[in-house]
Design an enzyme around this catalytic site. Structure first.
Site, PDB file in Angstrom:
ATOM      1  N   GLU A   1       0.819  -1.204   0.000  1.00  0.00           N
ATOM      2  CA  GLU A   1       0.000   0.000   0.000  1.00  0.00           C
ATOM      3  C   GLU A   1       0.856   1.259   0.000  1.00  0.00           C
ATOM      4  OE1 GLU A   1      -4.261   0.069   1.835  1.00  0.00           O
ATOM      5  OE2 GLU A   1      -2.917   0.908   3.343  1.00  0.00           O
TER       6      GLU A   1
ATOM      7  N   HIS B   1       7.483 -27.111  -0.338  1.00  0.00           N
ATOM      8  CA  HIS B   1       6.836 -28.245  -0.990  1.00  0.00           C
ATOM      9  C   HIS B   1       5.712 -27.804  -1.921  1.00  0.00           C
ATOM     10  CE1 HIS B   1       8.845 -31.376   1.522  1.00  0.00           C
ATOM     11  NE2 HIS B   1       9.012 -30.323   2.301  1.00  0.00           N
TER      12      HIS B   1
ATOM     13  N   LYS C   1     -14.295   0.675  -3.851  1.00  0.00           N
ATOM     14  CA  LYS C   1     -15.373   1.121  -2.970  1.00  0.00           C
ATOM     15  C   LYS C   1     -16.425   1.906  -3.748  1.00  0.00           C
ATOM     16  CE  LYS C   1     -12.407   1.546   1.136  1.00  0.00           C
ATOM     17  NZ  LYS C   1     -11.898   2.474   2.169  1.00  0.00           N
TER      18      LYS C   1
END
Length: 437
Positions: A285, A306, A420
């Protein structure tokens, strides 16, 4: 102190390149301290460790003890920096299986997603239990935590009554503005302030992080002492060759210039998983702007060797690795001898499990460096509140310096608003309907 080792990165980047950037890094660090860089109105985190008072810590601990006494479960409601910093510290310093034991209170989280199943399961878990809420939101209107708080507040009031609910709700919010501040004042909730000059991802050393951490029974004084030690050790008055925050910021930026676009934060201790999640938000951010920025990723070793190990070893050479290493584990488990030795492990009999882990760490480092992955190593003497405080502040300080080196404002996040606006338009929130026309 925690230590930084860049020797395994000095192949793609030379020591001469790093030293040549010393003056620029020092200027960036001074810009933080003098408030002359971009985003200077969000530098309140810089001196939090040295400025917090014993009285402030005592008040937080008093509130935490009240919640610990009254509640079997405490729900921390927040999203992004409003919860992940606290979770990182709590997970790192709590027992892996505390939730199976009679350890009270249990700390759970809400408001960090919009999953109906998650909320339904949480409500079911809380049924019949005494619980409290720590609601963390500067505005009180951020969708995810606001939804969770509305639903959980109703269940708390319905089961415990309005009076007891008021005693078990703590609001951490703006000093004077916003929906949560208005509600807290009307209902008489205990409150703490999110400083105006501290962004969410830098807020773990404010009450946003400190109250949940204290509820978990972690030593706040020790945690802040560690952070203060790193605040002093990373100041602009510290010579570059002794300043780990400046060096880390320079090395990662020089690797970025050389084509290393992805930084993988790796650990060999499962308790550090959420430290990586906190770190990813902090750097993603802060630096992902203007079509710039290193992509922050993370792995938990040896588990992810793995699964992701093949790609890291032989995939596109666009990555470098920063490893958090813990020198001394808190516990001791020795490998026993087995008469039949069917698994072929008797050659390790009598040795500690951590010895095997350390050899896996060293072997991985050597393999990845040989495979063209530069390696930075951060070492903690042990995993405790003091060194974790150091680590988190180290990453914060280095992030500010690194953002300035990159040429961006590390303290804003304009891109976060895009989803948003679209979501509100799709939901037909008043004032947003026209955005999708």
């Amino acid at each position: 102190m925690i230590t930084l080792d860049i020797s395994k990165a000095l192949g793609k980047v030379t020591k001469e390149q790093v030293d040549a950037c010393a003056s620029q890094a020092k200027n960036c660090n001074r810009a933080l301290e003098n408030g002359t860089g971009k985003g200077s109105d969000f530098l309140g985190w810089l001196h939090l460790p040295s400025s917090i008072t014993k009285e402030e810590i005592a008040d937080i601990q008093k509130t935490a003890e009240k919640l610990r006494t009254q509640c079997e479960v405490v729900v921390v409601i927040g999203i992004g920096g409003s919860y992940v910093g606290a979770k990182a510290v709590i997970d790192a310093l709590s027992g892996s299986f505390d939730f199976l034991e009679d350890t009270k209170p249990v700390i759970v989280y809400a408001g960090h997603n919009i999953s109906e199943d998650y909320l339904h399961e949480l409500l079911r878990y809380l049924k019949g239990k005494s619980f409290g809420l720590i609601h963390i939101s500067k505005s009180g209107t951020t969708t995810e935590p606001a939804l969770a708080f509305r639903i959980l507040k109703k269940q708390l009031e319905d089961t415990a009554g309005k009076q007891k609910a008021q005693e078990r709700i703590v609001a951490i919010t703006d000093q004077s503005r916003g929906a949560l501040r208005t509600l807290a004042n009307e209902e008489g909730y205990k409150t703490y302030v999110i400083p105006d000059n501290v962004g969410g991802r830098f807020s773990v050393l404010t009450p946003v992080g400190l109250l949940p951490i204290a509820v978990a029974g972690i030593d706040l004084q020790l945690f802040m002492e560690g952070a203060e030690a790193m605040e002093k050790a990373s100041g602009s008055d510290i010579p570059f060759d002794q300043n780990s925050a400046e060096i880390y910021a320079v090395v990662r930026n020089e690797l970025y210039k050389s084509g290393k676009k992805i930084e993988i934060l790796a650990n060999f201790h499962p308790k550090l998983h959420y430290v990586s999640e906190w770190w990813k938000q902090l750097y993603g951010e802060s630096e992902g702007k203007e079509n710039k920025g290193i992509f922050p990723a993370s792995v938990d070793f040896t588990t992810d060797l793995h699964s992701m190990g093949q790609w890291i070893q032989e995939g596109e050479r666009s990555i470098f690795e920063t490893v958090i290493s813990v020198a001394n584990p808190r516990c001791c488990v020795e490998i026993p001898c087995d008469e039949r030795d069917l698994d072929g492990l008797n050659f390790l009999a009598g040795k500690r499990v951590d010895y095997v882990n350390k050899m896996a760490e060293l072997g991985t480092q050597l393999a990845h460096v040989d495979g063209g992955v530069p390696n930075i190593r951060i070492s903690l003497p042990e995993l405790n509140a003091y060194y974790l405080g150091q680590l988190l502040y180290f990453f914060e300080r280095a992030c500010g310096i690194s953002g300035y080196l990159l040429g961006v404002n590390p303290f804003d996040q304009p891109g976060v608003e895009a989803y948003k606006k679209n979501m509100f338009a799709l939901l037909k929130k008043p004032g947003y309907e026209s955005l999708l026309l």
